[in-house]
Design an enzyme around this catalytic site. Structure first.
Site, short mmCIF file in Angstrom:
data_model
loop_
_atom_site.label_atom_id
_atom_site.label_comp_id
_atom_site.label_asym_id
_atom_site.label_seq_id
_atom_site.Cartn_x
_atom_site.Cartn_y
_atom_site.Cartn_z
N LYS A 194 0.85 -1.10 0.19
CA LYS A 194 0.01 -0.01 0.10
C LYS A 194 0.79 1.29 -0.03
CE LYS A 194 -4.51 -1.93 1.15
NZ LYS A 194 -5.55 -1.92 2.34
N ARG B 71 -3.69 -9.81 4.90
CA ARG B 71 -4.26 -9.81 3.54
C ARG B 71 -2.86 -9.52 2.68
NH1 ARG B 71 -6.37 -6.63 -0.25
NH2 ARG B 71 -8.12 -7.51 -1.45
N1 HH2 Z 1 -7.64 -3.47 0.85
C1 HH2 Z 1 -8.00 -3.39 -0.70
C2 HH2 Z 1 -9.03 -4.28 -1.13
N2 HH2 Z 1 -9.75 -5.08 -0.02
N3 HH2 Z 1 -10.16 -5.74 2.11
C3 HH2 Z 1 -9.85 -5.87 3.40
N4 HH2 Z 1 -10.72 -6.41 4.18
N5 HH2 Z 1 -8.78 -5.21 3.81
C4 HH2 Z 1 -8.16 -4.31 3.01
O1 HH2 Z 1 -7.11 -3.59 3.56
C5 HH2 Z 1 -8.33 -4.35 1.75
C6 HH2 Z 1 -9.37 -4.91 1.18
C7 HH2 Z 1 -7.18 -2.77 -1.45
O2 HH2 Z 1 -6.26 -3.67 -2.16
P1 HH2 Z 1 -6.21 -4.45 -3.25
O3 HH2 Z 1 -7.29 -5.28 -3.49
O4 HH2 Z 1 -4.98 -5.02 -3.65
O5 HH2 Z 1 -6.37 -3.27 -4.47
P2 HH2 Z 1 -7.64 -3.05 -5.41
O6 HH2 Z 1 -8.70 -2.44 -4.48
O7 HH2 Z 1 -7.02 -1.90 -5.97
O8 HH2 Z 1 -8.00 -3.86 -6.22
#
Ligand code: HH2
Length: 402
Positions: A343, A378
């Site tokens: 992040k 995660r």
């Molecule tokens: N962060 C993201 C997405 N989903 N869910 C939970 N429970 N906690 C988190 O911190 C979280 C999440 C963002 O990361 P990522 O899925 O890699 O990115 P994007 O939203 O751009 O797909």
């Protein structure tokens, strides 16, 4: 010289071992053990009567209570309080408070529950087919089937690649797989449920088939969650913290666990100027309220996990502060999920512009989060995260030795 040193006693086991070393008899240990552990408990909106009684009773129990300055002379109606005491002091104070009038009984019961939740360690995630024991830190592997996710956008749009990645994560030790088809990165635009499902379906079908670990769907849309559960997903990860009542209703009709995440605002604008008067207080109050709403609608509390939502309506400082005080969220008594992987705040601390460069920072943050009480981390880089957490878990479980 007496070789003075301050002891770092994090667990009851650590205290016990030191007491045994000194030669304290087994029956004398519980009293000393409860004096060795100190807790500060914060409460909000406490009326002046309860605050004054709480202070008097805590002074008489060997601790103290910090209140607003207009409380003792009755010029202030209500106050935040911070109760300060050893576990022994709380053990005396709780029954005394429960005998007092006004809201004292309820207040003491809340403090008692928060203290118990904070200390209690192992529990499990009740997946319908195979509950997952939380006796070590679990890694939730992330696969984003999106063109625009901040770290893996576009890499797994082709279903074969996404399924292969999920399999590799499973082989590397992921305990849960989390599949998402809409980016929620700062500034991202929502996609409609039809498009989200079109991306998700072939991947979910392939991942669920033959998966040895539970598969979670990262969506806040009840219609997408419903279809994913029908296809064999067994967890819902809702970054909006069950904002949509239809999502709560859907969960009430099923028996799957769900992640309830805190977010200030929505992804499009959440990073414009996030503001908090009391960061951890607001996050826990929000999560508590969401847990209560879900429970009232028939979703058993034991199925819900909580997540402070790193990067969702938070500045870099907010994210660092949450990680440093993550353990406070244990007061809610639910397993904690944390997403730090790659992040932006890691990039801001280390000066690394692209998410792929942030592995070392991500491992440090994941390890720290787990040390501070996270049960599930995660991660995009599952293999190194699993290894890092194995070392941490070994340290946490290290037996005090002579
Ligand atoms: N962060 C993201 C997405 N989903 N869910 C939970 N429970 N906690 C988190 O911190 C979280 C999440 C963002 O990361 P990522 O899925 O890699 O990115 P994007 O939203 O751009 O797909």
């Amino acid at each position: 010289m007496f070789n003075a040193r301050v002891l770092a006693l994090r667990t009851e086991g650590d205290v016990d071992a030191e007491l045994a070393h000194v030669g304290v008899q087994t029956k004398g240990r519980p009293i000393l053990r409860s004096k060795a552990q100190f807790r500060a408990v914060k409460l909000y909106q406490v009326g002046y009567r309860e605050a004054n009684i709480a202070k008097q009773e805590m002074l008489g129990s060997g601790g103290d209570v910090a209140t607003g300055k207009g409380i003792s002379d009755f010029t202030q109606e209500a106050t935040e309080v911070v109760i300060l005491g050893t576990l022994q002091a709380y053990r005396r104070w709780i029954p005394r408070m429960k005998r007092q009038p006004f809201q004292c009984r309820a207040l003491a019961a809340e403090v008692e529950e928060a203290l118990r939740n904070y200390s209690d360690q192992d529990s499990s995630i009740p997946f319908p087919r195979h509950p997952l024991a939380l006796d070590h830190t679990l890694v939730m592997g992330v696969v984003n089937v999106t063109p625009d996710s901040f770290s893996d956008g576009g890499r797994f749009l082709e279903p074969g690649a996404a399924v292969a990645e999920a399999r590799a994560m499973e082989a590397a030790g992921a305990a849960i797989l989390d599949i998402g088809a809409e980016s929620t990165r700062p500034g991202s635009m929502p996609v409609d449920a039809g498009e989200e499902w079109r991306r998700l379906e072939p991947v979910l079908r392939g991942v669920v088939e033959g998966a040895k670990v539970p598969v979670s769907v990262d969506t806040y849309k009840p219609e997408v969650a419903q279809r994913a559960l029908d296809l064999g997903a067994s967890m819902v990860n809702d970054v909006t913290g069950l904002r949509d009542v239809a999502m709560v209703k859907l969960l009430a009709r099923t028996d799957v666990p769900a992640v309830v995440m805190h977010m200030q605002g929505d992804p499009r604008t959440m990073q414009e100027s996030p503001q908090y008067a009391d960061l951890l207080g607001e996050i826990t109050a929000h999560l508590r309220e969401r847990l209560h709403a879900a429970e009232t609608a028939g979703v058993g509390r034991e199925r819900l996990l909580v997540d402070p939502g790193i990067g969702f309506g938070k500045t870099v400082e907010h994210n660092l502060q949450i990680l440093s005080r993550l353990r406070e969220i244990r007061s809610l008594g639910r397993p904690i999920v944390v997403g730090v992987s790659r992040k932006g705040f890691i990039g801001r601390v280390t000066g690394q512009a692209t998410p792929e460069e942030r592995l070392a920072g991500s491992l440090a943050a994941a390890t720290l989060a787990a040390r501070e009480g996270a049960h599930v981390v995660r991660a995009h880089d599952v293999a190194p995260t699993v290894l890092a957490l194995q070392v941490l878990d070994a340290v946490i479980k290290a037996k005090p030795s002579p």
